[in-house]
Design an enzyme around this catalytic site. Sequence first.
Site, PDB file in Angstrom:
ATOM      1  N   GLU A  56       4.984  -4.024  -1.856  1.00 30.09           N
ATOM      2  CA  GLU A  56       4.163  -2.969  -2.479  1.00 30.09           C
ATOM      3  C   GLU A  56       3.179  -2.382  -1.466  1.00 30.09           C
ATOM      4  O   GLU A  56       3.006  -1.157  -1.373  1.00 30.09           O
ATOM      5  CB  GLU A  56       3.433  -3.584  -3.667  1.00 30.09           C
ATOM      6  N   HIS A  80       6.652  -9.597  -3.558  1.00 30.69           N
ATOM      7  CA  HIS A  80       6.653  -8.317  -4.284  1.00 30.69           C
ATOM      8  C   HIS A  80       5.428  -7.497  -3.891  1.00 30.69           C
ATOM      9  O   HIS A  80       5.521  -6.314  -3.566  1.00 30.69           O
ATOM     10  CB  HIS A  80       6.666  -8.587  -5.790  1.00 30.69           C
TER      11      HIS A  80
END
Length: 463
Positions: A191, A187
Amino acid sequence: MTDTTAPLGIIGLGTMGRNLALNLADHGVPLVAWERDADLAARARAELPEATVWAADAADLARRLPSPRAVLLMVTAGAAVDAVIDGLRPHLQAGDVIIDGGNTDAADTTRRQKDLAERGIHLIGLGVSGGEEGARHGPALMAGGDPAAWDRVAPTLQAVAARATDGTPCCDRLGGGAAGHFVKTVHNGIEYAVMQALAEAYDLMRHGLSMDLDAIGGTFARWNQGPAGGYLVEIAADVVRTRDADGAPLLDKVVDRAGQKGTGRWASLAALDLGVAAPSIAEAVFARAVSAARDERQALAGTPPGRLEIAADDLESAVRATTLLSFLQGFVLIAAADARDGWSVDPVAVARVWRAGCILRAPLLDRLAEAFGGLPPGAHPLAAPALRAELAETLPGLRRTAAAALLGGYAVPALTSALSWHDGMVRARVPADFLQGLRDRFGAHTFERIDAPGSHHATWSGA
């Protein structure tokens, strides 16, 4: 199974831990808390309910919790987690659950799970995303570990998690072992890539198109109302519009050097270890390294790049395509780790957990969940018809934007690496035949043939 009225131990009341504790308290969870730093403890005592039970140390916290215990750790990843677990371990018993809510390397989680399992103690690796605001009002929570241990703590964690638009809590057990922490690492890697793509778009607008900051903010705000929208695009508009106390743009006073805390690097290293291409994540990490070389850049700087001709729709398409391709690289990376470690991660569940609360939250996650749900097991996400259609719509704009930027002298590593990854993945034959020939020529590394099995060697004399 416990409910949200079962006491929960919490160790670590820094920014994230304190806000998560306040969130838990708002949902009626009785807390037994310990923070070793006196200043942090004092602030937490002033903000948490009077009913909070305060422990003197880890051992005291364990003694104050009824069995079976559940203890949430919100401490700095690395040696601090090991130290806290070492303090807790003698005072825990079989069936107790430790929840590590830090940004922990998945390899450390695997090691700790194996060690604690010898005493029957469960460790759940919990990825927490959403920053300070998310922790306080509803984060996305990514768990990995034993399913029975998860069932015990799930009601409490799901109660404080963010809710998607359909009301589903963005909190789930995503697989066994260290799945939760690995998914959180990826994740964060995605990002990095999306932020770098937005930074490149900002650079092209401000310097290549000579747009003022208000106009750039308006562009980001417009994008946020469409398919390119998401939390990072939303706050991009805020960042470029913010003024300092004297009325000048705050960005103009910010040093052009970006830091990092390691998760993007972990994701890149994991891709290298697994032999998976995640170039947009890696290039975003390298772009931060370039930014860190500020003194060298200033010494080497020549005439800055000048005016570009890029259509507004093309720039939006470039960001849309790069964002989608960066997500897909991340999901391929998760699938590779899952295939190696046997966690049984469902990509649909991952996409659903990311729909709210986390930094990556965006309408794209609903599209990804739907697309992944229609794929046969093991299929590459680029095979999803809906995603192929979205890329057919946006890739031409990405190509034109990347070409104009490169010809104009602008560095756009996120845009170009995403495009190259896509173009490589959709070619039936890539020039690795040539690479095999070179390797065999200088090092006798052998090569594979199309027309015969096994490994082969040739003299490659040019004849």
